[in-house]
Design a protein around this motif. Sequence first.
Motif, PDB file in Angstrom:
ATOM      1  N   GLY A  31      32.427  18.636 -84.285  1.00 57.42           N
ATOM      2  CA  GLY A  31      33.644  19.452 -84.338  1.00 57.42           C
ATOM      3  C   GLY A  31      34.377  19.350 -85.676  1.00 57.42           C
ATOM      4  O   GLY A  31      34.752  20.380 -86.265  1.00 57.42           O
ATOM      5  N   HIS A  32      34.562  18.145 -86.178  1.00 53.56           N
ATOM      6  CA  HIS A  32      35.304  17.993 -87.439  1.00 53.56           C
ATOM      7  C   HIS A  32      34.478  18.527 -88.618  1.00 53.56           C
ATOM      8  O   HIS A  32      34.984  19.262 -89.452  1.00 53.56           O
ATOM      9  CB  HIS A  32      35.714  16.529 -87.654  1.00 53.56           C
ATOM     10  CG  HIS A  32      36.804  16.084 -86.731  1.00 53.56           C
ATOM     11  ND1 HIS A  32      36.560  15.302 -85.621  1.00 53.56           N
ATOM     12  CD2 HIS A  32      38.131  16.321 -86.732  1.00 53.56           C
ATOM     13  CE1 HIS A  32      37.703  15.076 -84.984  1.00 53.56           C
ATOM     14  NE2 HIS A  32      38.678  15.689 -85.638  1.00 53.56           N
ATOM     15  N   THR A  33      33.206  18.150 -88.673  1.00 57.90           N
ATOM     16  CA  THR A  33      32.359  18.607 -89.789  1.00 57.90           C
ATOM     17  C   THR A  33      32.279  20.134 -89.841  1.00 57.90           C
ATOM     18  O   THR A  33      32.387  20.735 -90.919  1.00 57.90           O
ATOM     19  CB  THR A  33      30.929  18.018 -89.667  1.00 57.90           C
ATOM     20  OG1 THR A  33      30.998  16.635 -89.980  1.00 57.90           O
ATOM     21  CG2 THR A  33      29.966  18.677 -90.621  1.00 57.90           C
ATOM     22  N   ILE A  48      26.763  11.262 -89.912  1.00 55.17           N
ATOM     23  CA  ILE A  48      26.117  10.055 -89.370  1.00 55.17           C
ATOM     24  C   ILE A  48      26.571   9.895 -87.920  1.00 55.17           C
ATOM     25  O   ILE A  48      27.732  10.178 -87.604  1.00 55.17           O
ATOM     26  CB  ILE A  48      26.583   8.809 -90.170  1.00 55.17           C
ATOM     27  CG1 ILE A  48      26.162   8.915 -91.640  1.00 55.17           C
ATOM     28  CG2 ILE A  48      26.050   7.509 -89.547  1.00 55.17           C
ATOM     29  CD1 ILE A  48      26.783   7.837 -92.525  1.00 55.17           C
ATOM     30  N   ASP A  49      25.685   9.441 -87.060  1.00 59.46           N
ATOM     31  CA  ASP A  49      26.088   9.003 -85.716  1.00 59.46           C
ATOM     32  C   ASP A  49      25.054   7.994 -85.246  1.00 59.46           C
ATOM     33  O   ASP A  49      23.869   8.129 -85.555  1.00 59.46           O
ATOM     34  CB  ASP A  49      26.166  10.180 -84.731  1.00 59.46           C
ATOM     35  CG  ASP A  49      27.067   9.870 -83.528  1.00 59.46           C
ATOM     36  OD1 ASP A  49      28.127  10.500 -83.397  1.00 59.46           O
ATOM     37  OD2 ASP A  49      26.706   8.968 -82.730  1.00 59.46           O
ATOM     38  N   GLN A  50      25.512   7.000 -84.495  1.00 57.26           N
ATOM     39  CA  GLN A  50      24.535   6.021 -84.012  1.00 57.26           C
ATOM     40  C   GLN A  50      23.778   6.538 -82.785  1.00 57.26           C
ATOM     41  O   GLN A  50      22.775   5.955 -82.399  1.00 57.26           O
ATOM     42  CB  GLN A  50      25.222   4.697 -83.693  1.00 57.26           C
ATOM     43  CG  GLN A  50      26.211   4.742 -82.553  1.00 57.26           C
ATOM     44  CD  GLN A  50      26.713   3.338 -82.207  1.00 57.26           C
ATOM     45  OE1 GLN A  50      26.047   2.352 -82.473  1.00 57.26           O
ATOM     46  NE2 GLN A  50      27.898   3.254 -81.645  1.00 57.26           N
ATOM     47  N   LEU A  79      36.211   8.432 -89.698  1.00 53.67           N
ATOM     48  CA  LEU A  79      35.738   7.665 -88.536  1.00 53.67           C
ATOM     49  C   LEU A  79      36.584   8.108 -87.346  1.00 53.67           C
ATOM     50  O   LEU A  79      37.784   7.846 -87.319  1.00 53.67           O
ATOM     51  CB  LEU A  79      35.932   6.154 -88.727  1.00 53.67           C
ATOM     52  CG  LEU A  79      35.382   5.438 -89.955  1.00 53.67           C
ATOM     53  CD1 LEU A  79      35.646   3.938 -89.855  1.00 53.67           C
ATOM     54  CD2 LEU A  79      33.894   5.663 -90.101  1.00 53.67           C
ATOM     55  N   ASP A  80      35.950   8.801 -86.414  1.00 54.84           N
ATOM     56  CA  ASP A  80      36.641   9.253 -85.192  1.00 54.84           C
ATOM     57  C   ASP A  80      35.976   8.460 -84.071  1.00 54.84           C
ATOM     58  O   ASP A  80      34.976   8.898 -83.516  1.00 54.84           O
ATOM     59  CB  ASP A  80      36.428  10.770 -85.056  1.00 54.84           C
ATOM     60  CG  ASP A  80      36.919  11.330 -83.730  1.00 54.84           C
ATOM     61  OD1 ASP A  80      37.727  10.676 -83.054  1.00 54.84           O
ATOM     62  OD2 ASP A  80      36.474  12.444 -83.370  1.00 54.84           O
ATOM     63  N   ILE A  81      36.493   7.268 -83.808  1.00 55.63           N
ATOM     64  CA  ILE A  81      35.675   6.299 -83.079  1.00 55.63           C
ATOM     65  C   ILE A  81      35.732   6.458 -81.562  1.00 55.63           C
ATOM     66  O   ILE A  81      36.492   7.247 -81.033  1.00 55.63           O
ATOM     67  CB  ILE A  81      36.021   4.860 -83.492  1.00 55.63           C
ATOM     68  CG1 ILE A  81      37.502   4.613 -83.423  1.00 55.63           C
ATOM     69  CG2 ILE A  81      35.474   4.563 -84.855  1.00 55.63           C
ATOM     70  CD1 ILE A  81      37.925   3.301 -84.008  1.00 55.63           C
TER      71      ILE A  81
HETATM   72  C1  SAM Z   1      34.860  10.668 -80.530  1.00 58.25           C
HETATM   73  S1  SAM Z   1      33.206  11.025 -80.916  1.00 58.25           S
HETATM   74  C2  SAM Z   1      33.284  11.966 -82.387  1.00 58.25           C
HETATM   75  C3  SAM Z   1      33.516  13.424 -82.153  1.00 58.25           C
HETATM   76  C4  SAM Z   1      33.435  14.299 -83.391  1.00 58.25           C
HETATM   77  N1  SAM Z   1      34.446  13.965 -84.376  1.00 58.25           N
HETATM   78  C5  SAM Z   1      33.574  15.759 -82.983  1.00 58.25           C
HETATM   79  O1  SAM Z   1      34.605  16.371 -83.294  1.00 58.25           O
HETATM   80  O2  SAM Z   1      32.654  16.285 -82.354  1.00 58.25           O
HETATM   81  C6  SAM Z   1      32.622   9.491 -81.505  1.00 58.25           C
HETATM   82  C7  SAM Z   1      31.177   9.484 -81.957  1.00 58.25           C
HETATM   83  O3  SAM Z   1      31.021   8.353 -82.798  1.00 58.25           O
HETATM   84  C8  SAM Z   1      29.813   7.706 -82.519  1.00 58.25           C
HETATM   85  N2  SAM Z   1      30.012   6.319 -82.894  1.00 58.25           N
HETATM   86  C9  SAM Z   1      30.854   5.429 -82.326  1.00 58.25           C
HETATM   87  N3  SAM Z   1      30.771   4.242 -82.953  1.00 58.25           N
HETATM   88  C10 SAM Z   1      29.874   4.405 -83.959  1.00 58.25           C
HETATM   89  C11 SAM Z   1      29.356   3.547 -84.965  1.00 58.25           C
HETATM   90  N4  SAM Z   1      29.725   2.267 -85.043  1.00 58.25           N
HETATM   91  N5  SAM Z   1      28.475   4.054 -85.856  1.00 58.25           N
HETATM   92  C12 SAM Z   1      28.070   5.349 -85.776  1.00 58.25           C
HETATM   93  N6  SAM Z   1      28.506   6.200 -84.826  1.00 58.25           N
HETATM   94  C13 SAM Z   1      29.396   5.738 -83.942  1.00 58.25           C
HETATM   95  C14 SAM Z   1      29.561   7.942 -81.052  1.00 58.25           C
HETATM   96  O4  SAM Z   1      28.185   7.888 -80.778  1.00 58.25           O
HETATM   97  C15 SAM Z   1      30.168   9.332 -80.841  1.00 58.25           C
HETATM   98  O5  SAM Z   1      29.188  10.331 -80.951  1.00 58.25           O
END
Ligand code: SAM
Length: 269
Positions: A31-33, A48-50, A79-81
Motif C-alpha cells: 500500500g505505501h510503496t 523488502i518483507d520477511q 518500517l510499518d511494523i
Molecule cells: C503492517 S504490514 C505492512 C503493510 C504495508 N505498509 C502496506 O501498506 O501494505 C507489516 C509487514 O511487515 C512485515 N514485517 C514485520 N516485521 C518484519 C521484519 N522484521 N523484517 C521484514 N518484514 C517484516 C510483515 O511480514 C508484514 O507483511
Amino acid sequence: MHKPVLLREVISNLNLKDGEVFVDATYGAGGHTKEVLKRFPGVKAISIDQDPETHADITGNFRDLDKLIGDTRPDAILLDIGLSSDQLENSGLPAGRQGRGFSFQRDEPLDMRMSGKGITAAEILNSWDEPAIELILRGFGEERFSRLIAKRIVERRQTKPFKTTFDLVDVIGGKRSKIHPATRTFQALRIATNEELAALEEGLEKAWQVLKPGGRILVISFHSLEDRIVKNFAKRVMGKARKPITPSDEEIGENPRSRSAKLRIIEKP
Ligand SMILES: C[S@@+](CC[C@H](N)C(=O)[O-])C[C@H]1O[C@@H](n2cnc3c(N)ncnc32)[C@H](O)[C@@H]1O
C-alpha cells in the motif's frame, strides 16, 4: 485487503524527490510503496518483507537491512511494523491453505512465523520452561495473569502438547470482556516467535547506518513496547524525540486497525 495506515502523513513526511531511493522494509500488501510510486514516478523504490507470500522485491528480515540492500544508500526508509490484515485474516490464501495462527478467532495451527522459518509458537509453548513463558507473557503482552497462564500452559502440555490456536484459547479461559482474554497472550507469543522487538532495535541501527545524510527513517508502530524502542532510538541519535503523529478521527473511523498507530520520524543530519 490491507489498508495502508497514515498514508497521507507518510507520503508528506518521506520528503522524496525524483531520482531518490526509497526502501520500504515492510512491504506487506504494498500500500505505501504503490502510493509513493504514484506520487513520485521518478523515485527508485526497493521493497523488502520477511514474509515470502508477499510480492516484495527482496524476502528478508529488516534486521539484516545492510546485507539485503548491499551498497544502496537510501534517502528514505519506511518500517510499518507488525502484521498486515492479510496475514491476520488470511485473505488471498489459496483455498485449502490454512492460516498461520495469528488470530484467536479461528482454529489454526499455532505457527505464528511471519517468515515461515525458525521456532513456531507451538514449539515455544511445548518446550520453554515456565519462568521463560511467564516472562514473555508479562514482558511482551503486559498480561496481568502471566503467572497463572504460564502455569496452566505447562500443566496442559504434560498430557497434550499444543497444536492449534484453540488449544491455547482453552487454557487461557477467562471471562469475555471488551478485550478478549487471549489478546495479550497472543500478542506476546507472536512477538517472541518473530523476535519482533530485537528485530526492531537491530533494524533501526541498520537503517541509520545505511541511510544517506539528510535522509529519513519513518516508523509506524502499534503498541507501547515498540513505540518506546523507536522513541529511545530517536533520542539517542537525534538528541530528542518529537511527539508521534497519530491517525485522524476520520481514518480511525474508516480503519479501526489504525487506532493505535504512531508514526515517528528520525532524521539523519
Ligand atoms: C503492517 S504490514 C505492512 C503493510 C504495508 N505498509 C502496506 O501498506 O501494505 C507489516 C509487514 O511487515 C512485515 N514485517 C514485520 N516485521 C518484519 C521484519 N522484521 N523484517 C521484514 N518484514 C517484516 C510483515 O511480514 C508484514 O507483511
